[in-house]
Design a protein around this motif. Structure first.
Motif, short mmCIF file in Angstrom:
data_model
loop_
_atom_site.label_atom_id
_atom_site.label_comp_id
_atom_site.label_asym_id
_atom_site.label_seq_id
_atom_site.Cartn_x
_atom_site.Cartn_y
_atom_site.Cartn_z
N LEU A 177 12.64 -16.63 92.29
CA LEU A 177 11.76 -15.49 92.52
C LEU A 177 11.65 -14.63 91.27
O LEU A 177 10.56 -14.17 90.90
N LEU A 178 12.78 -14.40 90.60
CA LEU A 178 12.78 -13.59 89.38
C LEU A 178 11.88 -14.21 88.32
O LEU A 178 11.10 -13.50 87.67
N THR A 179 11.96 -15.52 88.17
CA THR A 179 11.12 -16.21 87.18
C THR A 179 9.63 -16.09 87.55
O THR A 179 8.78 -15.84 86.69
N LEU A 180 9.36 -16.26 88.84
CA LEU A 180 7.97 -16.14 89.30
C LEU A 180 7.44 -14.73 89.06
O LEU A 180 6.29 -14.54 88.64
N LEU A 181 8.28 -13.73 89.33
CA LEU A 181 7.86 -12.35 89.11
C LEU A 181 7.62 -12.05 87.64
O LEU A 181 6.69 -11.32 87.29
N GLU A 182 8.44 -12.62 86.77
CA GLU A 182 8.25 -12.43 85.33
C GLU A 182 6.93 -13.02 84.87
O GLU A 182 6.20 -12.42 84.06
N GLU A 183 6.60 -14.22 85.39
CA GLU A 183 5.34 -14.85 85.03
C GLU A 183 4.16 -14.06 85.60
O GLU A 183 3.12 -13.90 84.95
N HIS A 184 4.36 -13.56 86.82
CA HIS A 184 3.31 -12.75 87.45
C HIS A 184 3.09 -11.46 86.66
O HIS A 184 1.95 -11.00 86.50
N GLU A 185 4.19 -10.91 86.17
CA GLU A 185 4.11 -9.69 85.36
C GLU A 185 3.31 -9.93 84.08
O GLU A 185 2.50 -9.10 83.67
N LYS A 186 3.55 -11.09 83.45
CA LYS A 186 2.80 -11.44 82.25
C LYS A 186 1.31 -11.52 82.55
O LYS A 186 0.47 -11.06 81.76
N SER A 187 1.00 -12.13 83.70
CA SER A 187 -0.41 -12.26 84.09
C SER A 187 -1.04 -10.89 84.31
O SER A 187 -2.17 -10.64 83.88
N ILE A 188 -0.29 -10.01 84.98
CA ILE A 188 -0.79 -8.65 85.23
C ILE A 188 -1.01 -7.90 83.93
O ILE A 188 -2.03 -7.21 83.74
N ASN A 189 -0.05 -8.04 83.00
CA ASN A 189 -0.18 -7.37 81.70
C ASN A 189 -1.42 -7.85 80.94
O ASN A 189 -2.09 -7.07 80.27
N GLY A 190 -1.71 -9.15 81.09
CA GLY A 190 -2.91 -9.68 80.46
C GLY A 190 -4.17 -9.08 81.07
O GLY A 190 -5.11 -8.73 80.35
N GLU A 191 -4.16 -8.94 82.40
CA GLU A 191 -5.31 -8.33 83.08
C GLU A 191 -5.46 -6.86 82.69
O GLU A 191 -6.58 -6.37 82.52
N ILE A 192 -4.32 -6.18 82.55
CA ILE A 192 -4.35 -4.77 82.14
C ILE A 192 -4.96 -4.64 80.76
O ILE A 192 -5.76 -3.73 80.49
N ALA A 193 -4.57 -5.55 79.85
CA ALA A 193 -5.11 -5.51 78.48
C ALA A 193 -6.62 -5.69 78.48
O ALA A 193 -7.34 -5.01 77.74
N VAL A 194 -7.10 -6.61 79.32
CA VAL A 194 -8.54 -6.84 79.42
C VAL A 194 -9.24 -5.60 79.97
O VAL A 194 -10.28 -5.16 79.44
N LEU A 195 -8.67 -5.02 81.03
CA LEU A 195 -9.26 -3.82 81.63
C LEU A 195 -9.22 -2.64 80.67
O LEU A 195 -10.16 -1.83 80.61
N GLN A 196 -8.12 -2.54 79.88
CA GLN A 196 -8.01 -1.47 78.90
C GLN A 196 -9.11 -1.60 77.85
O GLN A 196 -9.72 -0.60 77.44
#
Length: 246
Positions: free
Chosen positions: A79-98
Motif C-alpha cells: 500500500l505504501l508503494t502504491l501511495l507513493e506512486e499515486h502521489e507522484k501522479s498527483i504531483n504531475g497533475e498539480i504541475a500541469v494545473l499550475q
C-alpha cells in the motif's frame, strides 16, 4: 476483544452495510465469527483490513488484486508503494494545473495591462511566461545597480558637505556616470519589443529607445514590419533569441 456487527464496522470505515456484505460474498472480508443467532461479527483486525481494502479500492485496484494483496503479509508495504506512486501522479497533475493557472494569469495580465493579447497560442503563452521571468531577473539586476549608484552619490555628497573635499564626490560621480552607461547598455541589449498588431519582435535604435514615451512594461515605437506606431510590449531578448536575428 471488541466485536462489531456489519452495521458497526461499516459505520467505522465509512462505507455502507451493502459494501461489507459484498466484500463478504466476494471472500475479500469474511467475518471472524458468526453468532448463534447468525449475526456476522468482526474484530479490530477486520476493521483494519476493511480500511486497507477501501484504500486499495480508492486507488482503482480490481477486486481480485485487492483480495490477493490484502491476504499478503506485506500488505502495508505494498500500500505504501502504491501511495507513493499515486502521489507522484498527483504531483504531475498539480504541475500541469499550475502551468495552466500561470497561463491564465499571464493572459489576464496582458489584457489588463496592454488591452490586448501578446500571444496567439498555448505555446506562445508558455514562451511569454518564461520571458516574463527573465525580464524580472533583468529588472532586479538593474534595480540593484541603480541602488548602488544612489548610495555612491549620497556617500560622496555627505563627505563633501562634512569635509569640504570635493574630489571624492567628483570621483564617485564619474563612477556613477559609468555605471549609468553600463546600466543603459545592459537594459537596451536585454530587451526587445513585440508589436501588438503584427506580433513582430524587434529592437529599436538606441536613440528611439532612450527618448520614446514608455511605461514600466511598454514603449511607444514604430513597428519596422507593419509601420504602425503604438505602445509595444517589452520582453526578454534572451528568451526571444533575438541576438540570432541581428
Amino acid at each position: 476483544m471488541s466485536k462489531y456487527s456489519s452495521g458497526e464496522i461499516a459505520a467505522i470505515c465509512g462505507v455502507s452495510v451493502r459494501t461489507v456484505q459484498f466484500y463478504d460474498r466476494q471472500n475479500i472480508l469474511k467475518p471472524s465469527e458468526i453468532s448463534d443467532g447468525g449475526r456476522r461479527l468482526y474484530t479490530v483486525e477486520d476493521v483494519k483490513k476493511l480500511r486497507l481494502i477501501c484504500m486499495f479500492r480508492s486507488l482503482g485496484l480490481s477486486l481480485g488484486c485487492i483480495k490477493e494483496i490484502s491476504e499478503h503479509e506485506s500488505a502495508n508495504e505494498i500500500l505504501l508503494t502504491l501511495l507513493e506512486e499515486h502521489e507522484k501522479s498527483i504531483n504531475g497533475e498539480i504541475a500541469v494545473l499550475q502551468k495552466q493557472r500561470d497561463a491564465v494569469t499571464s493572459v489576464k495580465e496582458d489584457i489588463r495591462t496592454y488591452g490586448f493579447l501578446t500571444v496567439n497560442s498555448s505555446v506562445d503563452i508558455e514562451h511569454r511566461m518564461k520571458s516574463k521571468k527573465s525580464l524580472k531577473k533583468l529588472h532586479a539586476v538593474i534595480l540593484t545597480i541603480g541602488i548602488v549608484m544612489d548610495v555612491l552619490e549620497i556617500i560622496g555628497l555627505i563627505h563633501w558637505i562634512r569635509t569640504g573635499d570635493f574630489v571624492p564626490f567628483a570621483v564617485l560621480f564619474l563612477i556613477v556616470i559609468a555605471l549609468g552607461i553600463i546600466l543603459t547598455a545592459l537594459y537596451y541589449k536585454g530587451v526587445v519589443y513585440i508589436c501588438p498588431h503584427c506580433k513582430e519582435v524587434f529592437r529599436p535604435s538606441l536613440k528611439t529607445f532612450l527618448f520614446s514615451p514608455h511605461t514600466p512594461k511598454t514603449r511607444k515605437l514604430t513597428c519596422p514590419k507593419c509601420g504602425v506606431k503604438d505602445f509595444c510590449v517589452e520582453t526578454s531578448a534572451k528568451d526571444e533569441a533575438f541576438d540570432d536575428k541581428v
